[in-house]
Design an enzyme around this catalytic site. Structure first.
Site, PDB file in Angstrom:
ATOM      1  N   ASN A   9       0.872  -1.176   0.000  1.00  0.00           N
ATOM      2  CA  ASN A   9       0.000   0.000   0.000  1.00  0.00           C
ATOM      3  C   ASN A   9       0.907   1.224   0.000  1.00  0.00           C
ATOM      4  OD1 ASN A   9      -1.774   2.068   0.466  1.00  0.00           O
ATOM      5  ND2 ASN A   9      -2.419   1.365   2.509  1.00  0.00           N
ATOM      6  N   TRP A  10       1.000   1.849  -1.167  1.00  0.00           N
ATOM      7  CA  TRP A  10       1.930   2.983  -1.284  1.00  0.00           C
ATOM      8  C   TRP A  10       1.381   4.244  -0.622  1.00  0.00           C
ATOM      9  CZ3 TRP A  10       3.858   2.705  -7.110  1.00  0.00           C
ATOM     10  CH2 TRP A  10       4.483   1.473  -7.319  1.00  0.00           C
ATOM     11  N   LYS A  11       0.101   4.219  -0.237  1.00  0.00           N
ATOM     12  CA  LYS A  11      -0.563   5.396   0.362  1.00  0.00           C
ATOM     13  C   LYS A  11      -0.356   6.616  -0.550  1.00  0.00           C
ATOM     14  CE  LYS A  11      -0.185   3.210   4.832  1.00  0.00           C
ATOM     15  NZ  LYS A  11      -0.106   3.332   6.290  1.00  0.00           N
ATOM     16  N   HIS A  95      -9.479   1.133   5.097  1.00  0.00           N
ATOM     17  CA  HIS A  95      -8.199   1.360   5.783  1.00  0.00           C
ATOM     18  C   HIS A  95      -8.420   2.298   6.973  1.00  0.00           C
ATOM     19  CE1 HIS A  95      -4.084   2.540   6.570  1.00  0.00           C
ATOM     20  NE2 HIS A  95      -3.718   1.470   5.907  1.00  0.00           N
ATOM     21  N   GLU A  97      -6.790   4.705   8.015  1.00  0.00           N
ATOM     22  CA  GLU A  97      -6.619   6.131   7.707  1.00  0.00           C
ATOM     23  C   GLU A  97      -7.900   6.710   7.131  1.00  0.00           C
ATOM     24  OE1 GLU A  97      -3.018   5.509   5.488  1.00  0.00           O
ATOM     25  OE2 GLU A  97      -2.039   4.962   7.368  1.00  0.00           O
ATOM     26  N   GLU A 167      -5.086  -4.783  10.694  1.00  0.00           N
ATOM     27  CA  GLU A 167      -4.068  -3.740  10.862  1.00  0.00           C
ATOM     28  C   GLU A 167      -4.337  -2.978  12.158  1.00  0.00           C
ATOM     29  OE1 GLU A 167      -2.196  -2.573   6.848  1.00  0.00           O
ATOM     30  OE2 GLU A 167      -3.985  -1.369   7.077  1.00  0.00           O
ATOM     31  N   GLY A 173       2.738   2.510  10.774  1.00  0.00           N
ATOM     32  CA  GLY A 173       3.679   3.623  10.627  1.00  0.00           C
ATOM     33  C   GLY A 173       4.431   3.990  11.891  1.00  0.00           C
ATOM     34  N   SER A 213       3.736  -1.902  10.377  1.00  0.00           N
ATOM     35  CA  SER A 213       5.186  -1.957  10.585  1.00  0.00           C
ATOM     36  C   SER A 213       5.792  -3.314  10.214  1.00  0.00           C
ATOM     37  CB  SER A 213       5.539  -1.570  12.032  1.00  0.00           C
ATOM     38  OG  SER A 213       5.146  -0.232  12.285  1.00  0.00           O
ATOM     39  N   GLY A 234       3.029  -0.995   4.274  1.00  0.00           N
ATOM     40  CA  GLY A 234       3.032   0.441   3.969  1.00  0.00           C
ATOM     41  C   GLY A 234       4.434   0.918   3.646  1.00  0.00           C
ATOM     42  N   GLY A 235       5.095   1.500   4.645  1.00  0.00           N
ATOM     43  CA  GLY A 235       6.407   2.116   4.443  1.00  0.00           C
ATOM     44  C   GLY A 235       7.413   1.238   3.718  1.00  0.00           C
TER      45      GLY A 235
HETATM   46  P1  13P Z   1       3.203   0.542   7.661  1.00  0.00           P
HETATM   47  O1  13P Z   1       3.734  -0.737   7.048  1.00  0.00           O
HETATM   48  O2  13P Z   1       3.905   1.764   7.152  1.00  0.00           O
HETATM   49  O3  13P Z   1       3.112   0.464   9.149  1.00  0.00           O
HETATM   50  O4  13P Z   1       1.691   0.687   7.116  1.00  0.00           O
HETATM   51  C1  13P Z   1       0.813  -0.364   7.223  1.00  0.00           C
HETATM   52  C2  13P Z   1      -0.422  -0.037   6.480  1.00  0.00           C
HETATM   53  O5  13P Z   1      -1.187   0.829   6.862  1.00  0.00           O
HETATM   54  C3  13P Z   1      -0.678  -0.776   5.230  1.00  0.00           C
HETATM   55  O6  13P Z   1      -1.965  -0.549   4.769  1.00  0.00           O
END
Ligand code: 13P
Length: 252
Positions: A9-11, A95, A97, A167, A173, A213, A234-235
């Site tokens: 997930n590149w956000k 998600h 977010e 999640e 994050g 993470s 994510g990251g």
């Molecule tokens: P991180 O891997 O950056 O913690 O993000 C997880 C995430 O929200 C994937 O959708």
């Protein structure tokens, strides 16, 4: 046997050229290996560009959101049919977010799930508790509410086209991942609850990803838990090398 599924997930990150380079590096690094299901989910504007890079490779394309209508006067929104049109196979829905920043409810998320399934997309449904909720011992109650609401009127047949991503919000994050035991406990709870909602057989084949993470150094232990069937990254998905290391961890 559930096949492991690693999705990036590149956000709201990358520009077009970075997205192309990142996707190309993932394709190259994967070298046609299909032992793990792999998808990348770039921001909307770069979907067509990344679609060209991953076309004909085992890397699938996913979007990060959709609006639960096919067409119409919904300024600024993107429909599931449009995502199919640009080559998406998956869409992430619910998600944290979006739940937190954009105040999305389980009812609205459920409408998105149905709209996405209707046009043939596979849905990655995200759920997870906040730190306060975990501290108050409400994790299972929160997951229960989110699953019951988001999966309303989802049959065993529809569930075949769904993935659930657990999640925990406090792990996203932050660099603080859930422990393998915390992940396993939550995933077992989710599978059991989905079994009650959609049927036990369907729940047994449901892929449940862990997200929060996930990094190359914790992926192996997390992915070796019996009910952890993949990762939503994510990251670490923004670096091809890290993302590929997580994929390799999924091979086992
Ligand atoms: P991180 O891997 O950056 O913690 O993000 C997880 C995430 O929200 C994937 O959708």
């Amino acid at each position: 046997m559930r096949k492991k599924f690693i999705a990036g997930n590149w956000k709201m990150n990358t520009r077009g050229i970075d997205g192309e380079l990142l996707a190309a590096a993932v394709v190259k690094g994967l070298a046609g290996d299909t032992r793990v299901t792999v998808a990348v989910c770039p921001p909307f504007p770069f979907l067509p560009r990344v679609a060209q890079i991953v076309a004909g490779t085992p890397v699938a394309l996913g979007a990060q959101n959709c609006y639960p209508k096919d067409d119409g006067a919904f300024t600024g929104e993107v429909s599931p049919a449009m995502l199919v049109d640009v080559g998406c196979k998956y869409v992430i829905v619910g998600h944290s977010e979006r739940r937190q920043i954009f105040k999305e409810s389980d009812e609205y998320i459920n409408a998105k799930v149905h709209a996405a399934l209707k046009v043939g997309l596979q849905v990655i449904l995200c759920i997870g508790e906040t730190l306060d909720e975990r501290k108050a011992n409400k994790t299972e109650a929160v997951l229960d509410t989110q699953l019951t609401g988001s999966l309303a009127k989802i049959t065993a047949k529809s569930l075949k086209n769904m993935v659930v991503a657990y999640e925990p919000v406090w792990a996203i994050g932050t660099g603080v991942n859930a422990t393998p035991q915390q992940a396993q406990d939550a995933h077992a709870f989710v599978r059991n609850r989905v079994g009650q909602l959609c049927g036990v057989a369907a729940a047994q084949t449901l892929v449940i990803q862990y997200g929060g993470s996930v990094k190359p150094d914790n992926a192996t232990i997390l992915l070796s838990q019996p009910d952890v069937d993949g990762a939503l990254v994510g990251g670490a998905a923004l670096k091809a090398e890290d993302f590929l290391a997580i994929v390799r961890a999924g091979v086992g």
